[in-house]
Design a protein around this motif. Structure first.
Motif, short mmCIF file in Angstrom:
data_model
loop_
_atom_site.label_atom_id
_atom_site.label_comp_id
_atom_site.label_asym_id
_atom_site.label_seq_id
_atom_site.Cartn_x
_atom_site.Cartn_y
_atom_site.Cartn_z
N ALA A 196 0.86 -1.26 -0.55
CA ALA A 196 -0.23 -0.08 -0.14
C ALA A 196 0.56 0.79 0.31
N THR A 197 1.77 1.46 0.73
CA THR A 197 2.73 2.06 0.53
C THR A 197 3.81 2.59 -0.53
N MET A 198 3.76 1.59 -1.29
CA MET A 198 5.02 1.26 -2.38
C MET A 198 4.97 1.09 -3.06
N GLN A 199 3.98 -0.32 -3.25
CA GLN A 199 3.08 -0.57 -4.98
C GLN A 199 1.51 -1.41 -4.90
N PRO A 200 1.14 -0.44 -4.44
CA PRO A 200 -0.61 -0.58 -4.86
C PRO A 200 -0.86 -1.41 -4.79
N ASP A 201 -1.90 -1.79 -5.32
CA ASP A 201 -2.60 -2.90 -6.10
C ASP A 201 -3.61 -2.38 -6.71
N TYR A 202 -4.00 -1.33 -6.14
CA TYR A 202 -6.10 -0.54 -6.91
C TYR A 202 -5.24 1.30 -6.34
N TRP A 203 -6.02 1.42 -7.46
CA TRP A 203 -5.52 2.93 -7.17
C TRP A 203 -7.11 4.02 -7.89
N GLY A 204 -6.86 5.27 -7.50
CA GLY A 204 -8.02 5.97 -7.58
C GLY A 204 -7.47 6.69 -8.88
N GLN A 205 -8.15 7.51 -9.51
CA GLN A 205 -8.25 7.85 -10.63
C GLN A 205 -7.59 9.67 -11.13
N GLY A 206 -7.16 10.34 -9.46
CA GLY A 206 -6.72 11.09 -9.31
C GLY A 206 -7.11 13.12 -8.56
N THR A 207 -6.79 12.98 -7.66
CA THR A 207 -7.50 14.75 -8.09
C THR A 207 -6.66 15.28 -7.39
N GLN A 208 -7.04 16.59 -8.51
CA GLN A 208 -5.77 17.77 -8.61
C GLN A 208 -6.14 18.38 -7.21
N VAL A 209 -4.88 18.93 -6.71
CA VAL A 209 -5.04 19.90 -5.64
C VAL A 209 -3.90 21.25 -6.36
N THR A 210 -4.12 22.17 -6.09
CA THR A 210 -3.35 23.23 -6.76
C THR A 210 -3.29 24.71 -5.72
N VAL A 211 -2.13 24.83 -4.82
CA VAL A 211 -2.50 25.75 -3.96
C VAL A 211 -1.44 26.87 -4.69
N SER A 212 -2.16 28.09 -4.46
CA SER A 212 -1.71 29.41 -5.00
C SER A 212 -0.41 30.24 -3.96
N SER A 213 -0.35 31.37 -4.30
CA SER A 213 0.78 31.98 -3.59
C SER A 213 -0.25 32.92 -3.37
#
Length: 121
Positions: free
Chosen positions: A104-121
């Motif tokens: 789970a911490t290195m090469q997990p079997d299952y992944w989500g599609q991802g969500t973008q986090v953008t931090v601006s100044s």
């Protein structure tokens, strides 16, 4: 088939907060080790935080004291509370699951599609 669906990403100013959620289906969630990984542009994917079925947690040094991972087994959902966000936290955040902690911490079997986090100044 395990499915992981993330939500909660977005645009936030430095110093602000966001909470990511990941809803799991198709598995016995309470037996799964859950993790959040992230990938910034031009960089390798890296572990952010992980939580075991018993609630043991681990964090990357870069987020310790600012991020909190938690899980709600009744809802088959894992959360990542992100406070005091920095510009360098900008990345696509991926939820991941595996029955084995090391994977789970290195090469997990299952992944989500991802969500973008953008931090601006």
């Amino acid at each position: 088939q395990v499915q992981l669906v993330e939500s909660g990403g977005g645009l936030v100013q430095a110093g602000g907060s966001l909470r990511l959620s990941c809803a799991a289906s198709g598995s016995r969630f309470s037996f799964d080790c859950m993790a959040w990984h992230r990938q910034a542009p031009g960089k390798q994917r890296e572990l952010v935080a992980a939580i075991s079925p018993g609630g043991i947690t681990m964090y990357a040094d870069a987020v310790k004291g600012r991020f909190t991972i938690s899980r709600d087994d009744a809802k088959s959902t894992v959360y990542l509370q992100m406070n005091s966000l920095k510009i360098e936290d900008t990345a696509v955040y991926y939820c991941a699951a595996d029955t084995i902690w090391a994977r789970a911490t290195m090469q997990p079997d299952y992944w989500g599609q991802g969500t973008q986090v953008t931090v601006s100044s």
